[in-house]
Design a protein around this motif. Sequence first.
Motif, PDB file in Angstrom:
ATOM      1  N   ASP A 203       9.712  27.556  69.868  1.00  0.00           N
ATOM      2  CA  ASP A 203       8.406  28.462  69.501  1.00  0.00           C
ATOM      3  C   ASP A 203       8.768  29.819  69.901  1.00  0.00           C
ATOM      4  O   ASP A 203       7.703  30.728  69.815  1.00  0.00           O
ATOM      5  N   ALA A 204       9.844  30.216  70.545  1.00  0.00           N
ATOM      6  CA  ALA A 204      10.038  31.673  70.944  1.00  0.00           C
ATOM      7  C   ALA A 204      10.334  32.482  69.911  1.00  0.00           C
ATOM      8  O   ALA A 204      10.303  31.989  68.532  1.00  0.00           O
ATOM      9  N   GLY A 205       9.917  33.614  70.097  1.00  0.00           N
ATOM     10  CA  GLY A 205       9.692  34.745  68.811  1.00  0.00           C
ATOM     11  C   GLY A 205      11.337  34.892  68.359  1.00  0.00           C
ATOM     12  O   GLY A 205      12.036  34.807  68.846  1.00  0.00           O
ATOM     13  N   GLN A 206      11.035  35.602  67.117  1.00  0.00           N
ATOM     14  CA  GLN A 206      12.268  35.983  66.431  1.00  0.00           C
ATOM     15  C   GLN A 206      13.239  37.057  67.316  1.00  0.00           C
ATOM     16  O   GLN A 206      14.318  36.919  67.190  1.00  0.00           O
ATOM     17  N   ASP A 207      12.823  38.049  67.998  1.00  0.00           N
ATOM     18  CA  ASP A 207      13.431  38.828  69.044  1.00  0.00           C
ATOM     19  C   ASP A 207      14.371  37.952  70.029  1.00  0.00           C
ATOM     20  O   ASP A 207      15.601  38.141  70.175  1.00  0.00           O
ATOM     21  N   THR A 208      13.837  37.023  70.021  1.00  0.00           N
ATOM     22  CA  THR A 208      14.495  35.940  71.157  1.00  0.00           C
ATOM     23  C   THR A 208      15.689  35.196  70.688  1.00  0.00           C
ATOM     24  O   THR A 208      16.725  35.002  71.267  1.00  0.00           O
ATOM     25  N   TRP A 209      15.224  34.867  69.497  1.00  0.00           N
ATOM     26  CA  TRP A 209      16.427  33.879  68.804  1.00  0.00           C
ATOM     27  C   TRP A 209      17.244  34.810  68.198  1.00  0.00           C
ATOM     28  O   TRP A 209      18.487  34.166  68.081  1.00  0.00           O
TER      29      TRP A 209
END
Length: 93
Positions: free
Chosen positions: A30-36
């Motif tokens: 469920d990490a954010g788009q920036d993290t992925w």
Amino acid sequence: MLIHCPNCGHRDSHEFTYAGDAERQFPALDAGQDTWTAHVYERGNPMGRHEEHWQHTSGCRAVLVVERDTVTHQIHATRLVGAQASIADSEAA
């Protein structure tokens, strides 16, 4: 460069395919788009001993964790993914 496969013994590195950094940790689902985005596209360039995934594609097809020095390309240890114990290159020779 020779890589020790725990199933097949010492083999030339041309029998293997590099499969990525074994030390990277996946972010939470469920990490954010920036993290992925950072996880997928940003890579380090480590110097010295480093663990990598390699697959024995021209042999038993096992996936290994290979501890390799990225400066000298010396293989220090190998093990099957999920195995606890390492097989030191000096012991396996």
